[in-house]
Design a protein around this motif. Structure first.
Motif, PDB file in Angstrom:
ATOM      1  N   MET A   1       0.786  -1.358  -0.146  1.00 45.18           N
ATOM      2  CA  MET A   1       0.184  -0.127   0.521  1.00 45.18           C
ATOM      3  C   MET A   1       1.172   0.941  -0.661  1.00 45.18           C
ATOM      4  SD  MET A   1      -3.230   1.246   2.436  1.00 45.18           S
ATOM      5  CE  MET A   1      -4.039  -0.235   2.451  1.00 45.18           C
TER       6      MET A   1
ATOM      7  N   ALA B   1     -15.364  -0.477  -6.963  1.00 46.96           N
ATOM      8  CA  ALA B   1     -13.620  -0.858  -6.131  1.00 46.96           C
ATOM      9  C   ALA B   1     -13.317  -0.059  -5.427  1.00 46.96           C
ATOM     10  CB  ALA B   1     -13.015   0.038  -7.560  1.00 46.96           C
TER      11      ALA B   1
ATOM     12  N   GLN C   1     -14.462  -3.460  -2.955  1.00 47.23           N
ATOM     13  CA  GLN C   1     -13.247  -4.467  -3.408  1.00 47.23           C
ATOM     14  C   GLN C   1     -12.291  -3.767  -2.465  1.00 47.23           C
ATOM     15  OE1 GLN C   1     -14.543  -7.373  -3.471  1.00 47.23           O
ATOM     16  NE2 GLN C   1     -16.651  -6.328  -4.060  1.00 47.23           N
ATOM     17  N   SER C   2     -11.498  -2.292  -2.616  1.00 45.92           N
ATOM     18  CA  SER C   2     -10.253  -2.216  -1.517  1.00 45.92           C
ATOM     19  C   SER C   2     -10.216  -2.602  -0.580  1.00 45.92           C
ATOM     20  CB  SER C   2      -9.370  -1.189  -2.361  1.00 45.92           C
ATOM     21  OG  SER C   2      -8.516  -0.388  -2.140  1.00 45.92           O
TER      22      SER C   2
ATOM     23  N   ASN D   1      -7.929  -4.721   1.904  1.00 44.12           N
ATOM     24  CA  ASN D   1      -6.681  -4.366   2.829  1.00 44.12           C
ATOM     25  C   ASN D   1      -7.874  -3.968   4.403  1.00 44.12           C
ATOM     26  OD1 ASN D   1      -4.988  -2.565   0.692  1.00 44.12           O
ATOM     27  ND2 ASN D   1      -6.844  -1.771  -0.083  1.00 44.12           N
TER      28      ASN D   1
ATOM     29  N   ALA E   1      -6.347   2.342   0.716  1.00 46.60           N
ATOM     30  CA  ALA E   1      -7.470   1.808  -0.306  1.00 46.60           C
ATOM     31  C   ALA E   1      -8.532   2.954  -0.778  1.00 46.60           C
ATOM     32  CB  ALA E   1      -7.561   0.794   1.117  1.00 46.60           C
TER      33      ALA E   1
ATOM     34  N   GLU F   1      -6.535   3.746  -3.508  1.00 46.99           N
ATOM     35  CA  GLU F   1      -6.050   2.492  -3.934  1.00 46.99           C
ATOM     36  C   GLU F   1      -7.343   2.414  -5.606  1.00 46.99           C
ATOM     37  OE1 GLU F   1      -4.311  -0.270  -2.436  1.00 46.99           O
ATOM     38  OE2 GLU F   1      -2.929   0.316  -1.665  1.00 46.99           O
ATOM     39  N   GLY F   2      -8.760   1.535  -5.017  1.00 44.69           N
ATOM     40  CA  GLY F   2      -9.838   1.582  -5.643  1.00 44.69           C
ATOM     41  C   GLY F   2      -9.813   2.531  -6.407  1.00 44.69           C
TER      42      GLY F   2
ATOM     43  N   GLN G   1      -7.127   2.226  -9.836  1.00 42.26           N
ATOM     44  CA  GLN G   1      -7.379   1.194 -10.704  1.00 42.26           C
ATOM     45  C   GLN G   1      -8.554   1.416 -11.919  1.00 42.26           C
ATOM     46  OE1 GLN G   1      -8.517  -1.640  -7.777  1.00 42.26           O
ATOM     47  NE2 GLN G   1      -6.847  -1.833  -6.622  1.00 42.26           N
TER      48      GLN G   1
END
Length: 311
Positions: A1, A45, A48-49, A53, A170, A173-174, A177
């Motif tokens: 991360m 997303a 899900q992230s 995490n 987190a 990150e989603g 993506q």
């Protein structure tokens, strides 16, 4: 991360309005290009992230819990576990199901010369949210902002900083993506009062300030903010029992509102009962609440209703 760096490192100490301007403009432009389907893709997303995490987030929360010098009630608000993290994920997915609030024609009229004038719902822009030690608020705030087309910057109290930092990483990150600028959600790294003050005074940078917390926080924002500010509520939650409602259902609702999680700000605190049903409902309610460590503080009329039923 990856480590998320504060825009406060761009210009000035703490918040750094120059860096804020650059990052928020770029992020806002990125979000403006997203239609409803794309925004929902981002939210899914993000959800899900959070799950991917989960371990990092829970470990960060343990650090906060170990350091926190607060009451047990406040620690309960601060605490995360599998169920609460799953609830955060479900909260995001529930918002995905909602219709897009932007681009709706709210009003329309045609002038005599044929000019059509429309009132259309649009995003507010760059929203700052100041809140206290409730990590789950992070995903709620980010989700609602993105769904409504707004970029956001979050400022959390120091007790929950590790938890919230892990959550924001987190979420970012989603977002990334999906090919979208992750700075549509930002977190202030500085938890001192100065960072909050700079948000309150961020004229030309902040389009709306939303404080979520206790009376002192909200009062401070209302009194000192130079940017538009929403005055949110400060608890004191009431339930009113009417004389025509289902009494058995009412007792279940009161039980849930009071004791399912007493530490939250929307837990019931005041109960008002219609006098026509007080003699019947109050004894039943007391019997149910006696199974919990809940104290009923009654006015004279309510006390009399209970005493008469005992007699």
């Amino acid at each position: 991360m990856k480590k998320f760096l504060s825009f406060g490192q761009d210009v000035n100490a703490n918040v750094g309005t120059g860096g804020m301007k650059t990052k928020s403009e770029a992020a806002t432009q990125s979000l403006m290009l997203c239609d409803e389907a794309k925004k929902n893709e981002i939210l899914e997303a993000m959800a899900q992230s959070l799950l991917a995490n989960k371990e990092d987030i829970l470990n960060a929360n343990l650090i906060d819990l170990e350091k926190a010098m607060v009451s047990d009630v406040m620690k309960d608000r601060l605490k995360l576990n599998d169920q609460r993290l799953n609830d955060m994920v479900q909260g995001i997915l529930d918002v995905v199901k909602l219709s897009d609030p932007t681009g709706k024609i709210l009003n329309e009229r045609t002038l005599e010369n044929g000019l059509v004038i429309q009132k259309v719902s649009v995003p507010l822009g760059f929203i700052a949210i100041i809140y206290e030690s409730r990590p789950n608020v992070t995903s709620d705030a980010a989700t609602l902002c993105i769904k409504s087309g707004n970029t956001c910057i979050l400022r959390i109290g120091k007790e929950a900083w590790n938890s919230v930092n892990a959550i924001v990483q987190a979420l970012q990150e989603g977002i990334e993506q999906c090919g979208v600028n992750p700075n549509i959600v930002q977190l202030i790294q500085d938890t001192t009062h100065q960072s909050a003050n700079e948000l309150m005074e961020g004229v030309a940078y902040i389009d709306l300030l939303i404080p979520r917390g206790g009376k002192n926080l909200i009062s401070r924002c209302i009194e000192h903010a130079k940017v538009p500010c929403i005055q949110t509520g400060t608890s004191i939650c009431h339930i009113y029992v009417d004389d025509e409602v289902n009494q058995d259902m009412t007792i279940k609702i009161i039980e849930n509102a009071k004791y399912s999680r007493p530490s939250v700000c929307n837990a019931e605190e005041v109960l008002l009962v219609n006098s026509k049903v007080a003699n019947d409902s109050l004894p039943k309610l007391k019997k149910q609440l006696d199974t919990y460590p809940v104290e009923l503080r009654l006015d004279d009329r309510a006390q009399k209703s209970l005493m008469e039923q005992k007699l």
